[in-house]
Design a protein around this motif. Structure first.
Motif, PDB file in Angstrom:
ATOM      1  N   GLU A 131      50.042  46.979  79.719  1.00  0.00           N
ATOM      2  CA  GLU A 131      48.929  47.693  79.079  1.00  0.00           C
ATOM      3  C   GLU A 131      47.721  46.779  78.903  1.00  0.00           C
ATOM      4  O   GLU A 131      46.585  47.218  79.051  1.00  0.00           O
ATOM      5  CB  GLU A 131      49.362  48.287  77.741  1.00  0.00           C
ATOM      6  CG  GLU A 131      50.228  49.518  77.898  1.00  0.00           C
ATOM      7  CD  GLU A 131      49.618  50.580  78.804  1.00  0.00           C
ATOM      8  OE1 GLU A 131      48.443  50.961  78.610  1.00  0.00           O
ATOM      9  OE2 GLU A 131      50.320  51.031  79.728  1.00  0.00           O
ATOM     10  N   ARG A 132      47.975  45.535  78.609  1.00  0.00           N
ATOM     11  CA  ARG A 132      46.887  44.578  78.442  1.00  0.00           C
ATOM     12  C   ARG A 132      46.130  44.373  79.757  1.00  0.00           C
ATOM     13  O   ARG A 132      44.932  44.113  79.767  1.00  0.00           O
ATOM     14  CB  ARG A 132      47.466  43.257  77.936  1.00  0.00           C
ATOM     15  CG  ARG A 132      46.427  42.383  77.287  1.00  0.00           C
ATOM     16  CD  ARG A 132      47.043  41.217  76.583  1.00  0.00           C
ATOM     17  NE  ARG A 132      47.502  40.261  77.585  1.00  0.00           N
ATOM     18  CZ  ARG A 132      48.477  39.402  77.395  1.00  0.00           C
ATOM     19  NH1 ARG A 132      49.119  39.357  76.258  1.00  0.00           N
ATOM     20  NH2 ARG A 132      48.829  38.558  78.349  1.00  0.00           N
ATOM     21  N   SER A 133      46.825  44.526  80.872  1.00  0.00           N
ATOM     22  CA  SER A 133      46.195  44.298  82.173  1.00  0.00           C
ATOM     23  C   SER A 133      45.247  45.419  82.572  1.00  0.00           C
ATOM     24  O   SER A 133      44.334  45.197  83.340  1.00  0.00           O
ATOM     25  CB  SER A 133      47.261  44.165  83.252  1.00  0.00           C
ATOM     26  OG  SER A 133      47.766  45.437  83.624  1.00  0.00           O
ATOM     27  N   GLU A 134      45.517  46.614  82.122  1.00  0.00           N
ATOM     28  CA  GLU A 134      44.754  47.809  82.506  1.00  0.00           C
ATOM     29  C   GLU A 134      44.807  48.074  84.007  1.00  0.00           C
ATOM     30  O   GLU A 134      43.958  48.753  84.567  1.00  0.00           O
ATOM     31  CB  GLU A 134      43.303  47.717  82.026  1.00  0.00           C
ATOM     32  CG  GLU A 134      43.183  47.635  80.515  1.00  0.00           C
ATOM     33  CD  GLU A 134      41.756  47.590  80.024  1.00  0.00           C
ATOM     34  OE1 GLU A 134      40.823  47.903  80.799  1.00  0.00           O
ATOM     35  OE2 GLU A 134      41.568  47.245  78.852  1.00  0.00           O
ATOM     36  N   SER A 135      45.822  47.548  84.674  1.00  0.00           N
ATOM     37  CA  SER A 135      45.966  47.713  86.118  1.00  0.00           C
ATOM     38  C   SER A 135      46.831  48.931  86.425  1.00  0.00           C
ATOM     39  O   SER A 135      47.986  48.997  85.991  1.00  0.00           O
ATOM     40  CB  SER A 135      46.629  46.467  86.712  1.00  0.00           C
ATOM     41  OG  SER A 135      47.105  46.729  88.014  1.00  0.00           O
ATOM     42  N   TRP A 170      48.170  49.596  89.244  1.00  0.00           N
ATOM     43  CA  TRP A 170      49.289  49.146  90.071  1.00  0.00           C
ATOM     44  C   TRP A 170      50.404  48.594  89.198  1.00  0.00           C
ATOM     45  O   TRP A 170      51.579  48.892  89.416  1.00  0.00           O
ATOM     46  CB  TRP A 170      48.833  48.114  91.093  1.00  0.00           C
ATOM     47  CG  TRP A 170      49.999  47.447  91.747  1.00  0.00           C
ATOM     48  CD1 TRP A 170      50.338  46.138  91.672  1.00  0.00           C
ATOM     49  CD2 TRP A 170      51.029  48.071  92.521  1.00  0.00           C
ATOM     50  NE1 TRP A 170      51.510  45.900  92.372  1.00  0.00           N
ATOM     51  CE2 TRP A 170      51.956  47.080  92.897  1.00  0.00           C
ATOM     52  CE3 TRP A 170      51.269  49.381  92.932  1.00  0.00           C
ATOM     53  CZ2 TRP A 170      53.081  47.352  93.663  1.00  0.00           C
ATOM     54  CZ3 TRP A 170      52.398  49.641  93.697  1.00  0.00           C
ATOM     55  CH2 TRP A 170      53.278  48.642  94.056  1.00  0.00           C
ATOM     56  N   LEU A 171      50.069  47.768  88.205  1.00  0.00           N
ATOM     57  CA  LEU A 171      51.105  47.228  87.324  1.00  0.00           C
ATOM     58  C   LEU A 171      51.764  48.333  86.507  1.00  0.00           C
ATOM     59  O   LEU A 171      52.964  48.286  86.232  1.00  0.00           O
ATOM     60  CB  LEU A 171      50.541  46.135  86.414  1.00  0.00           C
ATOM     61  CG  LEU A 171      50.120  44.844  87.107  1.00  0.00           C
ATOM     62  CD1 LEU A 171      49.635  43.821  86.080  1.00  0.00           C
ATOM     63  CD2 LEU A 171      51.230  44.267  87.956  1.00  0.00           C
ATOM     64  N   ARG A 172      50.988  49.350  86.132  1.00  0.00           N
ATOM     65  CA  ARG A 172      51.582  50.482  85.392  1.00  0.00           C
ATOM     66  C   ARG A 172      52.555  51.249  86.286  1.00  0.00           C
ATOM     67  O   ARG A 172      53.614  51.677  85.834  1.00  0.00           O
ATOM     68  CB  ARG A 172      50.483  51.388  84.844  1.00  0.00           C
ATOM     69  CG  ARG A 172      49.739  50.724  83.697  1.00  0.00           C
ATOM     70  CD  ARG A 172      49.065  51.675  82.743  1.00  0.00           C
ATOM     71  NE  ARG A 172      48.020  52.534  83.219  1.00  0.00           N
ATOM     72  CZ  ARG A 172      46.743  52.204  83.338  1.00  0.00           C
ATOM     73  NH1 ARG A 172      46.324  50.993  83.084  1.00  0.00           N
ATOM     74  NH2 ARG A 172      45.859  53.087  83.728  1.00  0.00           N
ATOM     75  N   ILE A 173      52.197  51.421  87.551  1.00  0.00           N
ATOM     76  CA  ILE A 173      53.102  52.088  88.494  1.00  0.00           C
ATOM     77  C   ILE A 173      54.383  51.272  88.628  1.00  0.00           C
ATOM     78  O   ILE A 173      55.493  51.810  88.515  1.00  0.00           O
ATOM     79  CB  ILE A 173      52.432  52.263  89.879  1.00  0.00           C
ATOM     80  CG1 ILE A 173      51.331  53.324  89.812  1.00  0.00           C
ATOM     81  CG2 ILE A 173      53.472  52.620  90.949  1.00  0.00           C
ATOM     82  CD1 ILE A 173      50.418  53.352  91.027  1.00  0.00           C
ATOM     83  N   ARG A 174      54.228  49.982  88.875  1.00  0.00           N
ATOM     84  CA  ARG A 174      55.403  49.117  89.034  1.00  0.00           C
ATOM     85  C   ARG A 174      56.286  49.147  87.786  1.00  0.00           C
ATOM     86  O   ARG A 174      57.509  49.178  87.877  1.00  0.00           O
ATOM     87  CB  ARG A 174      54.958  47.685  89.349  1.00  0.00           C
ATOM     88  CG  ARG A 174      56.118  46.817  89.804  1.00  0.00           C
ATOM     89  CD  ARG A 174      55.703  45.417  90.099  1.00  0.00           C
ATOM     90  NE  ARG A 174      55.419  44.763  88.831  1.00  0.00           N
ATOM     91  CZ  ARG A 174      54.728  43.648  88.698  1.00  0.00           C
ATOM     92  NH1 ARG A 174      54.234  43.065  89.741  1.00  0.00           N
ATOM     93  NH2 ARG A 174      54.535  43.112  87.530  1.00  0.00           N
TER      94      ARG A 174
END
Length: 178
Positions: A110-114, A116-120
């Motif tokens: 959540e901190r990244s706001e990415s 792609w990272l949320r999908i992963r």
């Protein structure tokens, strides 16, 4: 590490293991702690996918403390997700620790706001939930991943997403032997 991971996902398991073995020995010579931790996360992923759970656990546990101390988004979350999946794959599960790992990963993601990272992360949650027999939670995670893929312009998702959806659908149609 990345050569080993690429070889593994290309179906070249023996080559993957050769790269990982060489990477481990070369990494120890160099002694770069971050590099070693990243290598250990990749190694844990490959060992997990090969069903070598204890080897995967050892690699993940070696990487986690350093990556958590650094509080790195892109590797700390992945290390926690892989470790949660490893723990979910073991016969003697620690559900509380699994949830803690997923919670830590979620905070970093959540901190990244990415997207792609949320999908992963959602895919990792689905894998863990499927291994724990929590199929409805797995279904929710995959639906969220599919929604995120649509948001970034990939309505078909990925092969990994479709594969997990198919596995979940297959488990839905499997006879209940209880």
């Amino acid at each position: 590490a990345f050569a080993g991971l690429g070889a593994f996902y290309s179906g070249k398991v023996d080559l993957s293991l050769q790269f990982l073995q060489r990477g481990e020995s070369e990494g120890k010579k160099v002694g770069h702690r971050l590099g070693q931790s990243i290598f250990q996360v990749v190694q844990a992923e490959v060992m997990l996918r090969l069903g070598r759970i204890e080897e995967a656990r050892e690699s993940a546990e070696a990487a986690l403390p350093f990556l958590q101390e650094l509080d790195l988004v892109s590797w700390g979350d992945q290390a926690a997700e892989i470790y949660a999946e490893i723990l979910a794959s073991r016969t003697a599960r620690d559900d509380k620790l699994i949830e803690e790992m997923l919670r830590r990963a979620a905070i970093l993601v959540e901190r990244s706001e990415s997207p792609w990272l949320r999908i992963r992360h959602q895919i990792a949650r689905a894998r863990v939930n499927m291994k724990m027999g929590r199929l409805e939670m797995a279904r929710e995670s995959l639906a969220e991943a599919r929604s995120l893929y649509k948001e970034i312009g990939l309505p078909g998702g990925s092969e990994e997403l479709r594969s997990l959806e198919a596995a979940l659908n297959k488990s839905d149609s499997a006879p209940d032997n209880t």
